[in-house]
Enzyme design. Structure first.
Site, PDB file in Angstrom:
ATOM      1  N   ASN A   1       0.814  -1.216   0.000  1.00 36.29           N
ATOM      2  CA  ASN A   1       0.000   0.000   0.000  1.00 36.29           C
ATOM      3  C   ASN A   1       0.845   1.261   0.000  1.00 36.29           C
ATOM      4  O   ASN A   1       0.373   2.333   0.388  1.00 36.29           O
ATOM      5  CB  ASN A   1      -0.969  -0.007   1.195  1.00 36.29           C
ATOM      6  CG  ASN A   1      -2.154  -0.921   0.926  1.00 36.29           C
ATOM      7  OD1 ASN A   1      -2.407  -1.292  -0.220  1.00 36.29           O
ATOM      8  ND2 ASN A   1      -2.871  -1.298   1.962  1.00 36.29           N
TER       9      ASN A   1
ATOM     10  N   ASP B   1      -4.786   3.449  -0.700  1.00 37.04           N
ATOM     11  CA  ASP B   1      -5.855   2.502  -0.347  1.00 37.04           C
ATOM     12  C   ASP B   1      -6.452   2.756   1.033  1.00 37.04           C
ATOM     13  O   ASP B   1      -5.974   2.234   2.047  1.00 37.04           O
ATOM     14  CB  ASP B   1      -5.396   1.040  -0.451  1.00 37.04           C
ATOM     15  CG  ASP B   1      -6.614   0.119  -0.540  1.00 37.04           C
ATOM     16  OD1 ASP B   1      -7.737   0.585  -0.245  1.00 37.04           O
ATOM     17  OD2 ASP B   1      -6.444  -1.049  -0.920  1.00 37.04           O
TER      18      ASP B   1
ATOM     19  N   THR C   1      -4.165  -6.656   7.423  1.00 35.71           N
ATOM     20  CA  THR C   1      -3.460  -7.772   6.788  1.00 35.71           C
ATOM     21  C   THR C   1      -2.787  -8.583   7.896  1.00 35.71           C
ATOM     22  O   THR C   1      -2.049  -8.000   8.693  1.00 35.71           O
ATOM     23  CB  THR C   1      -2.449  -7.228   5.767  1.00 35.71           C
ATOM     24  OG1 THR C   1      -3.198  -6.495   4.796  1.00 35.71           O
ATOM     25  CG2 THR C   1      -1.671  -8.331   5.084  1.00 35.71           C
TER      26      THR C   1
END
Ligand code: ADE
Length: 785
Positions: A599, A612, A629
């Site tokens: 990201n 993002d 994540t």
């Protein structure tokens, strides 16, 4: 190490004599036959090479033979070669204990082709062992690293609106209750991730309902999205199976793969615990092998049981606020809103909470430790927190910015305070002096949602670019929910990234609210360290975000292709960008929640930008959805006890570790194993040589288990990172002014050059047809047509 445990040996290159060939330095060396190409394609890492590169890869294979008893690799050594077994057996041992035997067609060490990584096991030849070896040097010399494609790690998103079915509790006998309590206590995965006290266990047991499962029925199907329940077996038996695809098998190491093999769960056992933490497809199938009876517990009940202890804490906080004179006129729900928004702050001995004469902007409730109140250098008194007493100071700061009349210094080893600043107070309610002037019947000032203020600046920021003027030039990337295209404005030639989300897919996955939140959060941001939003469009089938273009590529792919892991100047530069991005987001009460190198984008100059906002959210106080994540999950996300902006600083520590070491500190092929490691803590992690010294200290200071102890959460805030030894000599001013020379300059030839992107059409998320559902969920989405 990646062992192909259920390998199809017919692909293995057997008994083919090696042929001599010249290497790049002109030396003659034996080379693998072209038949090796087909076999090599089974290795996960090599599946990310274009097929046309396979002959080159095969020619990089060097035959190597070991005698029985020879050590091929030693646990702990830093590896730089990959091996495939052509014939013979090899023993895999971890900590001196054999955990697996590798045979013809198995392979190990593919990560060593990318980075310095200590070997996680020793491999010893059990018989004569013929292998093909590929060295990292050869792999790089042949330009193969550059050609690899690096798929992104996927986030798990817990924001789905989808209503899960919760059945009424079934009656239970004392015996059944006992079995369930023991099953919950004996589930090691659950126990190591969340702490359930006896009261919470009792609540879960109360809520469970009974289901009968006939023999042969598949209760859980691998990959199923309907994954919201945890099961305890009352009677009968279930078999657990995983269809290990070759790539899954290859990504696991031998020990892990063995633990994941088929198993049987019988009465008193339990399964499905990952579904309690967050929404994710099922990782295994579970089938009844006898007529069985199970107890079912759903995620919603589980989460609210864990969150309940946070609600009890809020009650205690309201009790403290009841004693604050300047807050006497607040209504009960207003006090509750303030209590929920209090943040915890940690202090060390001799630290000043504030100093006499300073402009006051926050008020404090001491909940742990002791402080001295010092006026004109003379100690006036000491305040001590105990179970019953929580002394307060600085409350007038909620009314005025008048100077502090005394210094407050910590006298205990550590201290903890709950803090409320004036700005936050006014965001959730109104200025306190106005509240105090209200009449008795005035309505409550509690705001339903924290204020979302688009950052429009002085110029008109939105409504300038129409979609009909954009021409598609190519695919840049594919995220979990949508594709990102390179587009050009046909009139002025400006180029942008256009992210498209299928409305049908958004609705199907219940992500309407999070998509709207993504847009709102983006509107609030205006930082050179965050990818800018220019417009949003609402098509009949698709929602679009028109975004700033960053043609240098993703940091994740760049690190892998260019071998940047371990380089300190690079890690400093990129973490500095993240620090600024988080400072900006947190000043607007936005928590990002999905930091990872995937990201972070580089622009054509090599400047770094966070992208993002899919999981970002405006929060005041705590929020409870487990998302992000897995490699980057903070412990409080796993414990599900509520999290704050402090989770972002945890992820910053993980990022620094990964950029320097080449892998995240809590790594495993299985999420539950990651969570167990995270819960054990950073002090259990062995830091590789490239992540030692000041870097190690900074990682440890960011990855503190207690969120209030993470470096930027302490007094001094973000400046604590800037002043840390790791950044000694770093010119933060130049960095902020964007005048610092980036450590890596990507090759970008024009504003349409896509050479740093290799998106694959087959990674595109599904396009689901959309029919207006009448709820109007998307009506405020577009800034332009
Ligand atoms: N800007 C936002 N997303 C992008 C992407 N995936 N590639 C390039 N620039 C972007």
């Amino acid at each position: 190490m990646g062992a192909l445990l259920c390998s199809d040996c017919s692909h293995a290159p057997e008994d083919v004599p090696a042929q001599p060939m010249s290497d790049s330095r002109g030396a003659s060396r034996p080379v693998a036959p072209s038949g090796a190409s087909k076999f090599l394609l089974q290795v996960k890492l090599f599946q990310r090479l274009p097929e046309t590169e396979l002959p080159t890869l095969a020619s990089a294979c060097e035959p190597k033979t070991f005698r029985s008893g020879d050590k091929v690799i030693t646990e702990g050594d830093v590896g730089d070669a990959f091996y495939i077994i052509r014939s013979g057996d090899a023993s895999v041992s971890v900590g001196g204990k054999e955990v697996a035997v590798l045979k013809q067609g198995d392979y190990f060490g593919e990560n060593a082709l990318l980075r310095d990584e200590p070997r996680t096991a020793s491999i010893v030849a059990k018989s004569e062992l013929q292998t093909y070896m590929i060295s990292r040097t050869k792999f790089e010399e042949m330009g193969l690293r550059e050609k690899l494609d690096f798929p992104q790690r996927k986030a798990v998103a817990g924001g789905a609106i989808k209503e899960l079915e919760v059945k009424p509790p079934s009656p239970k006998t004392a015996e059944e209750r006992k079995l369930m309590v023991q099953a919950l206590r004996n589930n090691q995965n659950l126990q190591s991730c969340v702490s359930l006290d006896d009261k919470q266990v009792a609540v879960l047991v109360d809520a469970a309902w009974k289901e009968t499962v006939p023999i042969g029925k598949e209760l859980i199907k691998e990959g199923d999205l309907n994954a919201d329940y945890f099961y305890i077996v009352q009677s009968g038996k279930f078999s657990i199976s995983v269809t290990q695809t070759e790539s899954q098998a290859q990504s696991a190491n031998a020990a892990q793969a063995a633990a994941q093999s088929l198993g049987i769960v019988s009465a008193g056992g339990s399964f499905g615990e990952l579904a309690l933490l967050y929404f994710a497809p099922r990782a295994a199938s579970v089938r009844a092998v006898q007529d069985s009876v199970v107890w079912v517990i759903d995620r919603k009940t589980f989460k609210s049981t864990l969150a309940k202890s946070a609600q009890d804490t809020v009650k205690d906080y309201v009790g403290y606020l009841d004693k604050v004179q300047v807050l006497a006129k607040l209504k009960p729900d207003e006090k509750e809103a303030v209590a929920k928004a209090l943040t915890e702050m940690s202090f060390s001995k001799s630290e000043d909470v504030f100093q006499q004469g300073e402009a006051g902007d926050a008020f404090y409730i001491l909940v742990e430790g002791e402080v001295a109140v010092i006026k004109d250098s003379t100690e006036q008194t000491r305040l001590k927190a105990s179970g019953k007493e929580a002394p307060m100071f600085g409350e007038r700061a909620l009314l005025t910015k008048e100077p502090r009349i005394a210094t407050i210094t910590v006298t205990s080893e550590t201290a903890k305070a709950l803090v409320m600043d004036k700005e936050t107070f006014e965001m959730i309610l109104q200025p306190l002096d106005e509240l105090n002037k209200r009449g008795k019947d005035a309505p409550s000032a509690v705001k339903k949602e924290p204020a979302v203020r688009p950052n429009t600046g002085s110029q008109k920021r939105f409504g300038n670019i129409e979609r009909k003027h954009l021409k598609q030039l190519g695919l840049l990337g594919c995220g979990g929910f949508g594709a990102v295209e390179l587009v050009e404005h046909v009139e002025n030639g400006n180029t942008y990234a256009l992210k498209a989300l299928s409305k049908g897919y958004v609705v199907k996955s219940g992500m309407q609210q999070s998509v709207m939140s993504e847009k709102n959060v983006q509107l609030m941001c205006d930082s050179p360290f965050i990818v800018k939003l220019f417009e949003t469009y609402n098509g009949s089938q698709t929602l679009y975000f028109l975004l700033e273009l960053a043609l240098g590529g993703e940091l994740y792919a760049t690190y892998n292709k260019k071998g940047l892991f371990g380089k300190e100047p690079h890690a400093k530069f990129y973490l500095a960008g993240v620090t600024h991005a988080f400072e900006h987001l947190h000043s607007k009460k936005i928590v990002f929640r999905d930091l990872k190198p995937e990201n972070l984008l580089l622009n054509e100059h090599g400047k770094v930008k966070l992208t993002d906002m899919g999981l970002a959210k405006v929060i005041i106080g705590k929020t409870y959805t487990t998302c992000g994540t897995p490699d980057y999950f903070a412990p409080e996300l796993i414990a599900s006890t509520g999290h704050t902006h402090a989770v972002d600083w945890w992820t910053a520590g993980i990022l620094l570790f990964e950029l320097l070491s080449g892998h995240p500190p809590f790594e495993s092929a299985y999420p539950m194993q990651i969570y167990q490691k995270v819960t054990k803590g950073i002090h259990k992690v062995a830091f590789p040589p490239k992540c030692r010294g000041p870097a190690e200290d900074l990682v440890r200071c960011l990855c503190k288990k207690d969120p209030s102890e993470r470096l930027p959460m302490k007094k001094g805030g973000v400046a604590n990172i800037k002043k840390h030894m790791f950044y000694k000599g770093f010119d933060w001013q130049a960095f902020q002014d964007l005048t610092m020379e980036p450590p890596y300059k990507p090759q970008v030839k024009s504003k349409k050059d896509m050479c740093n992107f290799h998106a694959r059409k087959d990674d595109l998320p599904p396009q689901v047809p959309y029919k207006e559902d009448g709820t109007g969920w998307d009506k405020d989405f577009a800034t332009s047509t």
